[in-house]
Design an enzyme around this catalytic site. Structure first.
Site, PDB file in Angstrom:
ATOM      1  N   ASN A   9      10.199  18.828  18.519  1.00  0.00           N
ATOM      2  CA  ASN A   9       9.601  19.102  17.214  1.00  0.00           C
ATOM      3  C   ASN A   9       9.001  20.509  17.321  1.00  0.00           C
ATOM      4  OD1 ASN A   9       8.020  19.263  14.939  1.00  0.00           O
ATOM      5  ND2 ASN A   9       7.033  17.276  15.214  1.00  0.00           N
ATOM      6  N   ARG A  94      13.322  17.463  14.876  1.00  0.00           N
ATOM      7  CA  ARG A  94      12.740  17.449  13.541  1.00  0.00           C
ATOM      8  C   ARG A  94      13.246  18.678  12.794  1.00  0.00           C
ATOM      9  NH1 ARG A  94       6.546  18.597  11.706  1.00  0.00           N
ATOM     10  NH2 ARG A  94       6.888  18.064   9.526  1.00  0.00           N
ATOM     11  N   HIS A 182       7.296  15.541   4.962  1.00  0.00           N
ATOM     12  CA  HIS A 182       6.618  14.567   5.849  1.00  0.00           C
ATOM     13  C   HIS A 182       7.356  13.230   5.885  1.00  0.00           C
ATOM     14  CE1 HIS A 182       2.671  16.978   5.357  1.00  0.00           C
ATOM     15  NE2 HIS A 182       3.205  17.237   6.524  1.00  0.00           N
ATOM     16  N   HIS A 209      -0.784  11.206   4.405  1.00  0.00           N
ATOM     17  CA  HIS A 209      -0.574  11.952   5.651  1.00  0.00           C
ATOM     18  C   HIS A 209      -1.470  13.196   5.567  1.00  0.00           C
ATOM     19  CE1 HIS A 209       2.011  13.654   8.990  1.00  0.00           C
ATOM     20  NE2 HIS A 209       1.397  14.739   8.532  1.00  0.00           N
ATOM     21  N   GLY A 213      -0.888  20.185   7.618  1.00  0.00           N
ATOM     22  CA  GLY A 213      -0.098  20.004   6.397  1.00  0.00           C
ATOM     23  C   GLY A 213      -0.479  18.639   5.844  1.00  0.00           C
ATOM     24  N   ARG A 242      -2.515  26.143   3.188  1.00  0.00           N
ATOM     25  CA  ARG A 242      -1.691  26.174   1.965  1.00  0.00           C
ATOM     26  C   ARG A 242      -2.498  25.674   0.776  1.00  0.00           C
ATOM     27  NH1 ARG A 242       3.027  22.704   4.407  1.00  0.00           N
ATOM     28  NH2 ARG A 242       2.013  22.948   6.414  1.00  0.00           N
ATOM     29  N   GLU A 332      -6.318  10.012  10.610  1.00  0.00           N
ATOM     30  CA  GLU A 332      -6.541   9.086  11.722  1.00  0.00           C
ATOM     31  C   GLU A 332      -7.929   9.220  12.338  1.00  0.00           C
ATOM     32  OE1 GLU A 332      -3.363   9.803  14.588  1.00  0.00           O
ATOM     33  OE2 GLU A 332      -1.889   9.711  12.955  1.00  0.00           O
ATOM     34  N   GLU A 380       6.073  10.759  14.647  1.00  0.00           N
ATOM     35  CA  GLU A 380       7.332  11.332  14.153  1.00  0.00           C
ATOM     36  C   GLU A 380       8.392  11.367  15.256  1.00  0.00           C
ATOM     37  OE1 GLU A 380       4.924  14.559  12.913  1.00  0.00           O
ATOM     38  OE2 GLU A 380       5.527  14.384  10.812  1.00  0.00           O
TER      39      GLU A 380
HETATM   40  P1  AMP Z   1      -2.309  17.393  12.537  1.00  0.00           P
HETATM   41  O1  AMP Z   1      -1.682  18.522  11.766  1.00  0.00           O
HETATM   42  O2  AMP Z   1      -1.825  16.030  12.118  1.00  0.00           O
HETATM   43  O3  AMP Z   1      -2.264  17.590  14.034  1.00  0.00           O
HETATM   44  O4  AMP Z   1      -3.859  17.399  12.151  1.00  0.00           O
HETATM   45  C1  AMP Z   1      -4.664  18.505  12.432  1.00  0.00           C
HETATM   46  C2  AMP Z   1      -5.946  18.401  11.618  1.00  0.00           C
HETATM   47  O5  AMP Z   1      -6.636  17.194  11.995  1.00  0.00           O
HETATM   48  C3  AMP Z   1      -6.898  19.552  11.882  1.00  0.00           C
HETATM   49  O6  AMP Z   1      -7.454  20.009  10.645  1.00  0.00           O
HETATM   50  C4  AMP Z   1      -7.964  18.917  12.741  1.00  0.00           C
HETATM   51  O7  AMP Z   1      -9.214  19.542  12.647  1.00  0.00           O
HETATM   52  C5  AMP Z   1      -8.003  17.526  12.130  1.00  0.00           C
HETATM   53  N1  AMP Z   1      -8.722  16.595  13.001  1.00  0.00           N
HETATM   54  C6  AMP Z   1      -8.346  16.093  14.188  1.00  0.00           C
HETATM   55  N2  AMP Z   1      -9.332  15.322  14.715  1.00  0.00           N
HETATM   56  C7  AMP Z   1     -10.362  15.345  13.827  1.00  0.00           C
HETATM   57  C8  AMP Z   1     -11.674  14.746  13.759  1.00  0.00           C
HETATM   58  N3  AMP Z   1     -12.125  13.967  14.741  1.00  0.00           N
HETATM   59  N4  AMP Z   1     -12.432  15.003  12.672  1.00  0.00           N
HETATM   60  C9  AMP Z   1     -11.991  15.782  11.666  1.00  0.00           C
HETATM   61  N5  AMP Z   1     -10.772  16.360  11.658  1.00  0.00           N
HETATM   62  C10 AMP Z   1      -9.960  16.150  12.713  1.00  0.00           C
END
Ligand code: AMP
Length: 408
Positions: A9, A94, A182, A209, A213, A242, A332, A380
């Site tokens: 990915n 991906r 997504h 999601h 992004g 974005r 999450e 993913e």
């Molecule tokens: P991803 O693109 O799915 O990897 O998500 C990244 C985003 O998740 C970033 O904005 C991170 O700051 C946010 N993120 C990850 N862990 C936390 C957390 N414990 N609290 C708030 N935001 C989080």
């Protein structure tokens, strides 16, 4: 059949990888890892399935300017050392954009690559890196079968109405449509949902999601009915960098009155807007939540306001709502963002259990909530492995059991 399946990915500055056994029914990788900071300060992290942390012990070590083209052959060598006698027999990738006709994954051929090259302008941040990774693997291992898994495919189940802009018909016919993205994440969640909801999985579900992004997908019978992203991955929710939904008149104004070029506007909308643009501090939600300044707070408030509004709009496309699923980095992990979005949906009958939400539990809605709210980590890579295995071996769909992704 013995062997391993490589999943890649590739993002602009990151490369996630995972290697799965072909022979097992569950999709639990032998090894999963990531290069971050590619092009500036590459950092490697990886874990074996038993939890052991692995280090990058290749010679030469990662240099600052190591790009994807040098990393991928080095990664293949590193994996050979990890896998011993077990050969890699296929690779799955991906690919963000598959256009209007691919409603599922496809084996990579020269003709497919040419078709996907033509879609680069529709996903300029991601598509070039996805395709470069396929070409790097083809150069390093010319006989390896490869599979492209598209983020757009899952949404091809939508009605023509849901995919249409109110533009002159000839533009719709040319392919100016709401493609949605997504899809690999949504496909994974749709696959695992019956385990948590039983028959209710086929009800009215909205998956949020929320990562760097961000998008939402409204599903019925675990198929996409409507989604927040459109022609490109710019539309819909406020994202890390974005802008999300924007009055197209703003773009005309920027061109006509401020004399901005298409390239300048593209950079503005894809890289300088969203949480970063509003806060002036960061695109990273965890950073903004920790920093406690009025502008950071306003960026977070806008993110939640728009997410709740989008969710309510999507509910209209599926005649109401039974279940909300939060997934991806923010969905999450951030109890406070989930709570702020759900507080705005109280009128719909959404009520959280604060203690369960604080623990990132699977079920975070209160017992008396009219709408069930779940937190499910997305995976993913697992869905890419599943599709690639089906297209490159004689194994069929029904045997695959998706694992719940272990929480980090
Ligand atoms: P991803 O693109 O799915 O990897 O998500 C990244 C985003 O998740 C970033 O904005 C991170 O700051 C946010 N993120 C990850 N862990 C936390 C957390 N414990 N609290 C708030 N935001 C989080």
């Amino acid at each position: 059949m013995m062997g391993a399946l490589l999943v890649l990915n590739a993002g602009s500055s990151s490369l996630k990888f995972a290697v799965y056994p072909i022979a097992e029914d569950t999709l639990t990788p032998f090894v999963r890892g990531k290069f971050a900071g590619i092009g500036t300060a590459p950092a490697f992290s990886a874990r074996r399935r038993d939890g052991e942390t692995l280090t990058w012990d290749q010679v030469p070590p990662l240099a600052k300017n190591t790009g994807h083209d040098a990393l991928i052959p080095a990664l293949l060598d590193w994996l050979k050392a990890q896998l011993g006698d077990l050969p890699i027999v296929a690779a799955g990738h991906r690919v963000v954009h598959g256009g209007r006709f691919h409603d599922g994954p496809a084996r990579v051929t020269d003709a497919l690559l040419a078709e996907l090259d033509a879609l680069v302008p529709l996903a300029p941040l991601h598509q070039p890196h996805n395709l470069a990774a396929i070409r790097c693997v083809a150069t390093a291992a010319p006989d390896l079968p490869q599979v492209a898994c598209f983020d757009t495919s899952f949404h091809r189940s939508q009605s023509p109405l849901a995919q249409m802009f109110a533009l002159p018909r000839h533009l719709t016919e040319e392919g100016i449509l709401r493609y949605g993205f997504h899809g690999l994440s949504y496909d994974y969640i749709a696959g695992i949902l019956p385990r948590h909801l039983g028959e209710r999985a086929d009800g009215r579900v909205i998956v949020a999601h929320l990562g760097n992004g961000a998008s939402m997908c409204a599903m019925k019978n675990r198929r996409s009915v409507a989604t927040s992203m459109g022609f490109t991955a710019l539309d819909g929710l406020v994202m890390g960098q974005r802008c999300g939904t924007l009055d197209p008149g703003v773009v005309l104004y920027l061109m006509q009155e401020k004399g901005m070029s298409a390239a300048e506007i593209s950079t503005l909308l894809y890289e300088r807007s969203g949480l970063l643009g509003v806060s002036g501090i960061s695109n990273d939600m965890a950073t903004l939540e920790a920093c406690n300044t009025p502008r950071a707070e306003e960026a977070i408030a806008l993110f939640c306001y728009r997410a709740a509004g989008e969710l309510a709009q999507l509910a209209a496309s599926i005649d109401g709502l039974d279940t909300i699923v939060f997934t991806a980095g923010i969905g999450e992990n951030s109890a406070s963002i989930r709570a702020r979005i759900c507080d705005r949906l109280l009128w719909m009958g959404v009520k959280l259990d604060a203690a369960a939400n604080a623990k990132n539990a699977l079920r975070i809605s209160a017992l008396w909530s009219e709408i069930e709210v779940l937190v499910i980590p997305t995976d993913e890579e697992a869905i890419i492995a599943h599709s690639s295995r089906v297209l490159t071996t004689d194994r069929c769909d029904e045997n695959t059991a998706f694992p719940d992704k272990a929480k980090p």
